[in-house]
Design a protein around this motif. Structure first.
Motif, PDB file in Angstrom:
ATOM      1  N   GLN A 193       0.832  -1.203   0.000  1.00 53.25           N
ATOM      2  CA  GLN A 193       0.000   0.000   0.000  1.00 53.25           C
ATOM      3  C   GLN A 193       0.868   1.255   0.000  1.00 53.25           C
ATOM      4  OE1 GLN A 193      -3.317  -1.665   3.030  1.00 53.25           O
ATOM      5  NE2 GLN A 193      -3.812   0.289   2.079  1.00 53.25           N
ATOM      6  N   LEU A 194       1.975   1.224   0.727  1.00 46.89           N
ATOM      7  CA  LEU A 194       2.884   2.368   0.743  1.00 46.89           C
ATOM      8  C   LEU A 194       3.540   2.575  -0.614  1.00 46.89           C
ATOM      9  CD1 LEU A 194       4.504   1.798   4.250  1.00 46.89           C
ATOM     10  CD2 LEU A 194       2.819   3.531   3.628  1.00 46.89           C
ATOM     11  N   LEU A 195       3.752   1.491  -1.363  1.00 45.70           N
ATOM     12  CA  LEU A 195       4.278   1.625  -2.725  1.00 45.70           C
ATOM     13  C   LEU A 195       3.281   2.357  -3.618  1.00 45.70           C
ATOM     14  CD1 LEU A 195       5.920  -1.895  -3.221  1.00 45.70           C
ATOM     15  CD2 LEU A 195       7.116   0.299  -3.147  1.00 45.70           C
ATOM     16  N   MET A 196       1.986   2.115  -3.378  1.00 49.95           N
ATOM     17  CA  MET A 196       0.972   2.832  -4.153  1.00 49.95           C
ATOM     18  C   MET A 196       1.016   4.325  -3.824  1.00 49.95           C
ATOM     19  SD  MET A 196      -0.293   0.431  -5.975  1.00 49.95           S
ATOM     20  CE  MET A 196       1.297  -0.403  -5.858  1.00 49.95           C
TER      21      MET A 196
ATOM     22  N   ILE B 204      -8.637   0.792   1.842  1.00 49.28           N
ATOM     23  CA  ILE B 204      -9.013   2.130   2.311  1.00 49.28           C
ATOM     24  C   ILE B 204      -7.876   3.086   1.960  1.00 49.28           C
ATOM     25  CG2 ILE B 204      -9.516   3.541   4.341  1.00 49.28           C
ATOM     26  CD1 ILE B 204     -10.590   0.968   5.672  1.00 49.28           C
ATOM     27  N   HIS B 205      -8.187   4.153   1.239  1.00 47.59           N
ATOM     28  CA  HIS B 205      -7.148   5.117   0.891  1.00 47.59           C
ATOM     29  C   HIS B 205      -7.371   6.474   1.557  1.00 47.59           C
ATOM     30  CE1 HIS B 205     -10.307   5.947  -2.096  1.00 47.59           C
ATOM     31  NE2 HIS B 205      -9.822   7.195  -2.145  1.00 47.59           N
ATOM     32  N   ASP B 206      -8.425   6.574   2.376  1.00 47.43           N
ATOM     33  CA  ASP B 206      -8.726   7.809   3.085  1.00 47.43           C
ATOM     34  C   ASP B 206      -8.320   7.655   4.556  1.00 47.43           C
ATOM     35  OD1 ASP B 206     -11.113   9.194   4.891  1.00 47.43           O
ATOM     36  OD2 ASP B 206     -10.377  10.470   3.259  1.00 47.43           O
TER      37      ASP B 206
ATOM     38  N   LEU C   6       0.001   2.010  13.971  1.00 46.34           N
ATOM     39  CA  LEU C   6      -0.107   2.158  12.519  1.00 46.34           C
ATOM     40  C   LEU C   6      -0.003   3.628  12.105  1.00 46.34           C
ATOM     41  CD1 LEU C   6      -3.000  -0.399  11.974  1.00 46.34           C
ATOM     42  CD2 LEU C   6      -0.667  -0.669  11.152  1.00 46.34           C
ATOM     43  N   SER C   7       0.685   4.425  12.905  1.00 45.45           N
ATOM     44  CA  SER C   7       0.778   5.855  12.624  1.00 45.45           C
ATOM     45  C   SER C   7       1.455   6.133  11.287  1.00 45.45           C
ATOM     46  CB  SER C   7       1.540   6.557  13.749  1.00 45.45           C
ATOM     47  OG  SER C   7       2.844   6.009  13.898  1.00 45.45           O
ATOM     48  N   HIS C   8       2.417   5.291  10.908  1.00 47.63           N
ATOM     49  CA  HIS C   8       3.106   5.484   9.625  1.00 47.63           C
ATOM     50  C   HIS C   8       2.137   5.311   8.458  1.00 47.63           C
ATOM     51  CE1 HIS C   8       3.255   1.214  10.664  1.00 47.63           C
ATOM     52  NE2 HIS C   8       3.330   0.948   9.373  1.00 47.63           N
ATOM     53  N   MET C   9       1.212   4.356   8.577  1.00 52.94           N
ATOM     54  CA  MET C   9       0.222   4.142   7.523  1.00 52.94           C
ATOM     55  C   MET C   9      -0.769   5.305   7.456  1.00 52.94           C
ATOM     56  SD  MET C   9       0.243   1.421   5.524  1.00 52.94           S
ATOM     57  CE  MET C   9      -1.484   1.161   5.156  1.00 52.94           C
TER      58      MET C   9
ATOM     59  N   LEU D 181      -1.377   8.004   4.255  1.00 53.43           N
ATOM     60  CA  LEU D 181      -2.642   8.185   3.546  1.00 53.43           C
ATOM     61  C   LEU D 181      -3.040   9.656   3.437  1.00 53.43           C
ATOM     62  CD1 LEU D 181      -4.783   5.226   4.987  1.00 53.43           C
ATOM     63  CD2 LEU D 181      -3.496   5.300   2.842  1.00 53.43           C
ATOM     64  N   THR D 182      -2.469  10.505   4.270  1.00 56.76           N
ATOM     65  CA  THR D 182      -2.820  11.932   4.218  1.00 56.76           C
ATOM     66  C   THR D 182      -2.079  12.681   3.116  1.00 56.76           C
ATOM     67  OG1 THR D 182      -1.085  12.623   5.783  1.00 56.76           O
ATOM     68  CG2 THR D 182      -3.192  11.916   6.718  1.00 56.76           C
ATOM     69  N   TYR D 183      -1.090  12.045   2.488  1.00 57.44           N
ATOM     70  CA  TYR D 183      -0.265  12.736   1.495  1.00 57.44           C
ATOM     71  C   TYR D 183      -0.667  12.403   0.055  1.00 57.44           C
ATOM     72  CZ  TYR D 183       2.744  13.785   5.491  1.00 57.44           C
ATOM     73  OH  TYR D 183       3.227  14.239   6.696  1.00 57.44           O
ATOM     74  N   GLY D 184      -1.932  12.166  -0.166  1.00 58.87           N
ATOM     75  CA  GLY D 184      -2.400  11.940  -1.531  1.00 58.87           C
ATOM     76  C   GLY D 184      -2.319  10.493  -1.956  1.00 58.87           C
TER      77      GLY D 184
END
Length: 650
Positions: A267-270, A558-560, A578-581, A585-588
């Protein structure tokens, strides 16, 4: 000739470029200096290799014979090769009459013939133990008329041995005999896995696995522009999934965790803009023992940005069409599609084997609710009556159901009553009358509704809805297995692939739990229930089922960040873990989704094996032990001190 540090050569119709390269490399090592092109050609003709006799060459050289000291494998020689001089290498598989040897390698077996006048060769192999390693040079000759072996691919020829070299003498008492694959216990095969791997059956499985994965990479990279990216194995322990293995570090009180899947990384790669990712990923789960599960396993992991459920499913259908082995038959796209609720109602499971024709039928409307509660001693209002009919199978019912029930956990029987009916004469009607149905004509109603005929076997499950369905779902499979063990053909021979969709987003087991994982996107049509009735919310989760086994699972994510935070709070998951996740998600973060194919299970089904251990090179037992090495094992006190570990003796 030599020019600017490079060798320029031409060697047409003599040997391959590789053989020229190998020759020149050896000549360089021996400080030979070939001053012109003709010298290289002459060396090619004589097949010179400094320091030892050269491997015999054949044009064109097959891929399996490049770079090694053989001209052919033991599985490829035919009548077309008669008259050729060949070199074979392999293991001594069998010997008879002091002059015949069967030589086996990873590709097959070839019969060798020792000339009667070569007493030196006869004596050298006379008492040679099986599985000793040999290298032979000889000429291919046809077998005498009537002595061909049609069971062998090489059964029309034999190799007349000119020279033989014993490369390694094997022990005379091997713990596993390669010619007796089915006789060795599985525990023995796993303890001596390096010997078991010589079995042709395991060789076939691992080669099919290798070919399948290669084709998957080819399709994803060449046809679909995916990027193959490795993600870390050592990570931090995160909530909301399967039990993880923890790894101690030299930092007191700090631990790594082995990832149960690359879920967060993909998900982070996306988020990072790598919109088409895949990986053949190693995953780890410290879970209870099951025949189709290993503590470490391999999955084809896929993630895409700007995709919906149908896009992911279409990709997987085309991927499997592209990679499907010819020997496994054919498959058709699109695959069948079924909602979770329908799958449970018809088959009592979310991974139904559609090759079995029997379906569950709901008879609840024919019975009074108070009577049902009394039958199972339950106050639960969701009491149901379900029927499962096995046409013309009543003679197997009693004994087979006892066998089937013995393999099923007793959990269901606290809430479910099972009634067995043999549709013979009128005895079954009396059994139904005891249940006091709504109508006096219940036997006729059920007979018509279920299309009962003389000789049928029927099971009625009465009780809590999901327990009754799951009980019949398990008996449907167990009864089929028992019937087929008795020689009855029940399952169709077609491969059945099915998408199961619209799973509930949550389950309730004392507390609210994720059905899939906490990153699954809720169904847009059910968002209104998220705060009022979360058990009504479906998730954008999809599973692919093959012949009754789940081989792939995925979801739209979930992307929001706000929605993700809400879901975590509903599941009582600590957000700080999961703060890193959440921050990412807040950066677009783009809309994204993916899927993972369980390669071990898929290959197991393609190879028609009963256990995934037979398609893994070095598997572990159901208890997670490596019988070959003894792992897991104790560690020294020095290591315990280094990693701040204290053990407690119970």
């Amino acid at each position: 000739m030599f020019a600017s540090g490079r060798i320029v050569f031409s060697c047409t119709n003599i040997v391959t470029r590789y053989h020229v390269w190998a020759l020149i490399s050896n000549l360089r090592k021996a400080n030979f200096l070939l001053k012109d092109r003709s010298a290289i050609s002459a060396a090619c003709v004589h097949n010179l290799v400094v320091g030892r006799s050269a491997p015999l060459t054949k044009e064109p050289v097959s891929p399996a014979n490049r770079y090694v000291l053989r001209t052919h494998t033991c599985g490829e020689l035919t009548l077309k090769n008669v008259g050729e001089e060949v070199r074979l290498s392999g293991w001594k598989e069998f010997q008879r009459m002091r002059k015949f040897i069967t030589l086996r390698d990873s590709y097959g077996s070839t019969q060798l013939l020792i000339p009667e006048d070569r007493k030196d060769l006869v004596e050298s192999i006379q008492n040679l133990s099986f599985e000793s390693v040999l290298s032979v040079v000889g000429k291919v000759v046809p077998r005498p008329e009537g002595q061909q072996n049609k069971r062998m691919k090489t059964g029309d020829i034999e190799v007349y041995v000119e020279s033989l070299e014993i490369l390694n003498v094997a022990s005379e008492n091997p713990p596993v005999f390669i010619r007796e694959y089915n006789k060795a216990k599985e525990s023995q095969q796993m303890k001596y896995r390096y010997l078991s791997l010589r079995y042709p059956e395991l060789q076939r499985n691992l080669r099919l696995r290798s070919s399948l994965i290669m084709k998957m990479r080819e399709f994803l990279i060449n046809e679909c522009s995916f990027v193959d990216i490795e993600t870390p194995t050592l990570f931090k322990s995160t909530p909301g999934g399967a039990q993880e293995f923890v790894v101690p570090t030299r930092q007191p009180g700090n631990f790594y965790s082995l990832v149960q899947s690359p879920q967060q990384f993909k998900q982070l790669l996306m988020v990072g803009g790598l919109d088409r990712y895949f990986q053949v990923a190693r995953c780890y789960r410290d879970e209870s023992a099951r025949h189709d599960r290993q503590p470490e396993f391999t999955q084809l992991d896929i993630e895409m940005s700007f995709v919906d459920r149908d896009g992911v499913m279409s990709l997987i259908e085309n991927l499997l069409m592209y990679t499907w082995p010819e020997e496994s038959g054919s498959i058709k796209v699109p695959f069948k599609l079924m909602r979770y609720e329908d799958s449970m109602e018809l088959y009592g499971t979310d991974q139904p084997d559609l090759r079995i024709p029997y379906q569950i039928q709901d008879l609840t409307h024919m019975f009074d609710l108070p009577v049902l509660k009394e039958a199972v001693k339950s106050e639960n209002n969701e009491q149901k009556v379900y029927a499962l009919v096995f046409p013309k199978k009543s003679k197997y019912l009693a004994k087979s159901i006892r066998e089937g029930l013995s393999k099923i956990r007793s959990d269901y029987f606290a809430t479910t009553k099972l009634v067995q009916l043999r549709i013979e004469n009128d005895s079954w009607r009396a059994q139904l009358d005891k249940l006091k149905p709504k109508s006096g004509t219940i036997t006729e109603d059920i007979s018509q509704y279920c299309k009962l005929q003389e000789g049928d076997a029927a099971l009625l499950a009465i009780g809590h809805r999901m327990d009754a369905l799951k009980l019949l779902g398990k008996l449907r499979v167990e009864f089929t297995n028992i019937l087929e063990a008795k020689g009855e053909q029940v399952r169709s021979t077609e491969t059945e692939l099915l998408w199961v969709t619209d799973f509930p987003l949550f389950t309730f087991e004392g507390t609210l739990q994720s059905t899939h994982h906490p990153f699954t996107q809720p169904h847009p049509d059910d968002m209104e229930y998220l705060t009022t009735d979360p058990l009504k919310v479906r998730g954008l989760h999809y599973d692919l089922v093959m012949n009754g086994s789940e081989i792939a699972g995925g979801s739209i994510r979930i992307h929001d960040a706000n929605l993700q935070r809400q879901i975590l709070r509903m599941l009582n998951i600590d957000e700080t873990k999961l703060s890193h996740m959440l921050e990412a998600l807040t950066y677009g973060a783009p809309p994204h989704g993916g899927i993972a194919i369980g390669l071990d299970r898929l290959v197991c089904l393609l190879c028609n094996e009963k256990s995934i251990r037979n398609v893994i090179a070095f598997p572990k037992t159901m208890e997670g032990r490596d019988l070959m090495s003894g792992a897991p094992d104790i560690i020294s006190d020095e290591l315990k001190t280094l990693y701040h570990i204290q053990t407690v003796n119970k």
